[in-house]
Design a protein around this motif. Structure first.
Motif, PDB file in Angstrom:
ATOM      1  N   ALA A   1       0.832  -1.203   0.000  1.00 51.98           N
ATOM      2  CA  ALA A   1       0.000   0.000   0.000  1.00 51.98           C
ATOM      3  C   ALA A   1       0.866   1.252   0.000  1.00 51.98           C
ATOM      4  N   ILE A   2       0.361   2.293  -0.644  1.00 51.48           N
ATOM      5  CA  ILE A   2       1.014   3.602  -0.680  1.00 51.48           C
ATOM      6  C   ILE A   2       0.020   4.635  -0.158  1.00 51.48           C
ATOM      7  N   GLN A   3       0.448   5.419   0.818  1.00 46.88           N
ATOM      8  CA  GLN A   3      -0.387   6.505   1.326  1.00 46.88           C
ATOM      9  C   GLN A   3       0.209   7.829   0.868  1.00 46.88           C
ATOM     10  N   THR A   4      -0.632   8.706   0.321  1.00 45.97           N
ATOM     11  CA  THR A   4      -0.163  10.005  -0.156  1.00 45.97           C
ATOM     12  C   THR A   4      -0.902  11.119   0.570  1.00 45.97           C
ATOM     13  N   MET A   5      -0.198  12.243   0.758  1.00 47.47           N
ATOM     14  CA  MET A   5      -0.764  13.414   1.409  1.00 47.47           C
ATOM     15  C   MET A   5      -0.558  14.634   0.512  1.00 47.47           C
ATOM     16  N   PRO A   6      -1.366  15.675   0.667  1.00 47.62           N
ATOM     17  CA  PRO A   6      -1.285  16.821  -0.238  1.00 47.62           C
ATOM     18  C   PRO A   6      -0.199  17.809   0.157  1.00 47.62           C
ATOM     19  N   GLY A   7       0.072  18.737  -0.748  1.00 50.18           N
ATOM     20  CA  GLY A   7       0.923  19.866  -0.424  1.00 50.18           C
ATOM     21  C   GLY A   7       0.158  20.894   0.389  1.00 50.18           C
ATOM     22  N   TYR A   8       0.819  21.980   0.706  1.00 53.65           N
ATOM     23  CA  TYR A   8       0.249  22.995   1.592  1.00 53.65           C
ATOM     24  C   TYR A   8      -1.064  23.541   1.036  1.00 53.65           C
ATOM     25  N   GLY A   9      -2.155  23.327   1.778  1.00 53.51           N
ATOM     26  CA  GLY A   9      -3.452  23.869   1.409  1.00 53.51           C
ATOM     27  C   GLY A   9      -4.102  23.221   0.202  1.00 53.51           C
ATOM     28  N   ALA A  10      -3.488  22.180  -0.347  1.00 50.32           N
ATOM     29  CA  ALA A  10      -3.982  21.580  -1.586  1.00 50.32           C
ATOM     30  C   ALA A  10      -4.890  20.388  -1.303  1.00 50.32           C
ATOM     31  N   ALA A  11      -5.506  19.887  -2.360  1.00 47.09           N
ATOM     32  CA  ALA A  11      -6.334  18.687  -2.268  1.00 47.09           C
ATOM     33  C   ALA A  11      -5.532  17.477  -2.726  1.00 47.09           C
ATOM     34  N   GLN A  12      -5.796  16.336  -2.113  1.00 40.86           N
ATOM     35  CA  GLN A  12      -5.176  15.085  -2.547  1.00 40.86           C
ATOM     36  C   GLN A  12      -6.237  14.273  -3.273  1.00 40.86           C
ATOM     37  N   ASN A  13      -6.092  14.166  -4.573  1.00 41.12           N
ATOM     38  CA  ASN A  13      -7.080  13.476  -5.393  1.00 41.12           C
ATOM     39  C   ASN A  13      -6.802  11.978  -5.444  1.00 41.12           C
ATOM     40  N   PRO A  14      -7.783  11.179  -5.850  1.00 39.42           N
ATOM     41  CA  PRO A  14      -7.556   9.738  -5.969  1.00 39.42           C
ATOM     42  C   PRO A  14      -6.385   9.433  -6.891  1.00 39.42           C
ATOM     43  N   ASN A  15      -5.640   8.403  -6.536  1.00 41.49           N
ATOM     44  CA  ASN A  15      -4.443   8.041  -7.292  1.00 41.49           C
ATOM     45  C   ASN A  15      -4.484   6.540  -7.555  1.00 41.49           C
ATOM     46  N   ASP A  16      -4.799   6.166  -8.779  1.00 39.40           N
ATOM     47  CA  ASP A  16      -4.969   4.754  -9.120  1.00 39.40           C
ATOM     48  C   ASP A  16      -3.652   4.140  -9.580  1.00 39.40           C
ATOM     49  N   LEU A  17      -3.078   3.286  -8.737  1.00 38.06           N
ATOM     50  CA  LEU A  17      -1.877   2.531  -9.100  1.00 38.06           C
ATOM     51  C   LEU A  17      -2.158   1.031  -9.067  1.00 38.06           C
ATOM     52  N   THR A  18      -3.421   0.680  -9.218  1.00 39.67           N
ATOM     53  CA  THR A  18      -3.774  -0.737  -9.133  1.00 39.67           C
ATOM     54  C   THR A  18      -3.176  -1.542 -10.279  1.00 39.67           C
ATOM     55  N   ALA A  19      -3.006  -0.925 -11.439  1.00 40.22           N
ATOM     56  CA  ALA A  19      -2.402  -1.647 -12.563  1.00 40.22           C
ATOM     57  C   ALA A  19      -0.955  -2.011 -12.265  1.00 40.22           C
ATOM     58  N   GLN A  20      -0.309  -1.230 -11.387  1.00 33.37           N
ATOM     59  CA  GLN A  20       1.073  -1.520 -10.986  1.00 33.37           C
ATOM     60  C   GLN A  20       1.134  -2.419  -9.751  1.00 33.37           C
ATOM     61  N   GLY A  21      -0.037  -2.822  -9.238  1.00 33.64           N
ATOM     62  CA  GLY A  21      -0.059  -3.747  -8.112  1.00 33.64           C
ATOM     63  C   GLY A  21      -0.013  -3.090  -6.749  1.00 33.64           C
ATOM     64  N   PHE A  22      -0.587  -1.882  -6.613  1.00 32.47           N
ATOM     65  CA  PHE A  22      -0.586  -1.181  -5.333  1.00 32.47           C
ATOM     66  C   PHE A  22      -2.006  -0.824  -4.904  1.00 32.47           C
TER      67      PHE A  22
END
Length: 280
Positions: free
Chosen positions: A200-221
């Motif tokens: 699993a990979i967890q991502t967080m946004p930059g300052y004041g920004a939004a973190q949008n969905p990030n699909d890496l399922t094709a790469q196995g994550f």
């Protein structure tokens, strides 16, 4: 009356024609920095619509103890084609810095700044800059903070977003409860193939920004895109103050980033509950 109407119509048609002939501003290529596995690279990518723009100027420099004496080790201009730049290894440098400036014809574009880990240090083994001393109460502070979080039930509400499914992945909207009674939102992509577990990979946004969905399922994550309190869609539950970097800065137990970090920790706790995730 008819004459005025025709004149107005003609003017509207002229304005519309002029707007249609207006030059389209050049697209700006996206630059993505990938620091995984301690081998950072820059990925130069076209925009989502496939346009590339005129290019990107890249400056790479070695950062020492005195940043006024940074040594430039590579400069180049990338054309409109996608490419990957492997960052050079540099001796006796605390880090490697990268400036990526889109090349625009009519204005100076705002550069993006990136900074790697010290050369040769893998991200999972990085313990911080040795010149930064921890406060004496550092461990006690975070022990107390994590205890506060543990007293708040996670109360995970997981709702699938079927219209955002991809060929390999399913998307879920996840609402989690955190400290001070605040709810925040994450986006969870999981592979459709349930025959095994995945890292699993967890991502967080930059300052004041939004973190949008990030699909890496094709790469196995499995990916969890976290919007800490006030960021992105989490603003629905807790509006982000304009000066949130200083929110309750005089009270460590209520300081914004103390609780935002606990939101990220709560998200990690949620990831560990998912059957799709390899807990190792």
């Amino acid at each position: 009356m008819m004459q005025n109407t025709l004149m107005t119509l003609a003017m509207c048609m002229l304005v519309a024609a002029m707007a249609g002939c207006a030059p389209t501003p050049p697209a700006v290529m996206r630059v993505r920095f990938d620091p995984r596995q301690g081998k950072p690279v820059l990925h130069i990518e076209p925009q989502p619509d496939g346009s590339t723009g005129p290019g990107v100027e890249i400056t790479i420099r070695a950062i020492g103890d005195d940043e006024s004496k940074d040594k430039v080790i590579l400069t180049r201009t990338c054309d409109g084609s996608p490419e990957t730049i492997k960052l050079p290894k540099v001796k006796n440098a605390r880090a490697v810095g990268i400036t990526a400036r889109p090349v625009l014809e009519d204005k100076v574009a705002t550069p993006k700044e990136y900074r790697t880990l010290p050369p040769g240090v893998k991200i999972e083994k990085y313990t911080g800059d040795p010149d930064w001393d921890r406060p004496k109460d550092f461990d006690a502070f975070w022990k107390r903070a994590k205890a506060d979080l543990a007293n708040v039930p996670m109360n995970a509400r997981v709702v699938e977003v079927p219209e955002k499914a991809t060929a390999t992945g399913r998307l879920f909207r996840v609402a989690l409860d955190s400290t001070e009674g605040v709810t925040f939102i994450c986006w969870l992509y999981v592979p459709k193939d349930t025959s095994r577990t995945y890292p699993a990979i967890q991502t967080m946004p930059g300052y004041g920004a939004a973190q949008n969905p990030n699909d890496l399922t094709a790469q196995g994550f499995v990916t969890l895109a976290v919007n800490p309190r006030g960021h992105g869609v989490s603003g629905e539950f807790w509006p982000l103050p304009n000066d949130h970097y200083a929110y309750h800065i005089d009270n460590p137990d209520r300081y914004y980033y103390r609780n935002a970090y606990l939101d990220c920790l709560r998200a990690l706790e949620f990831l560990r509950t998912r059957p799709e995730v390899d807990k190792k």
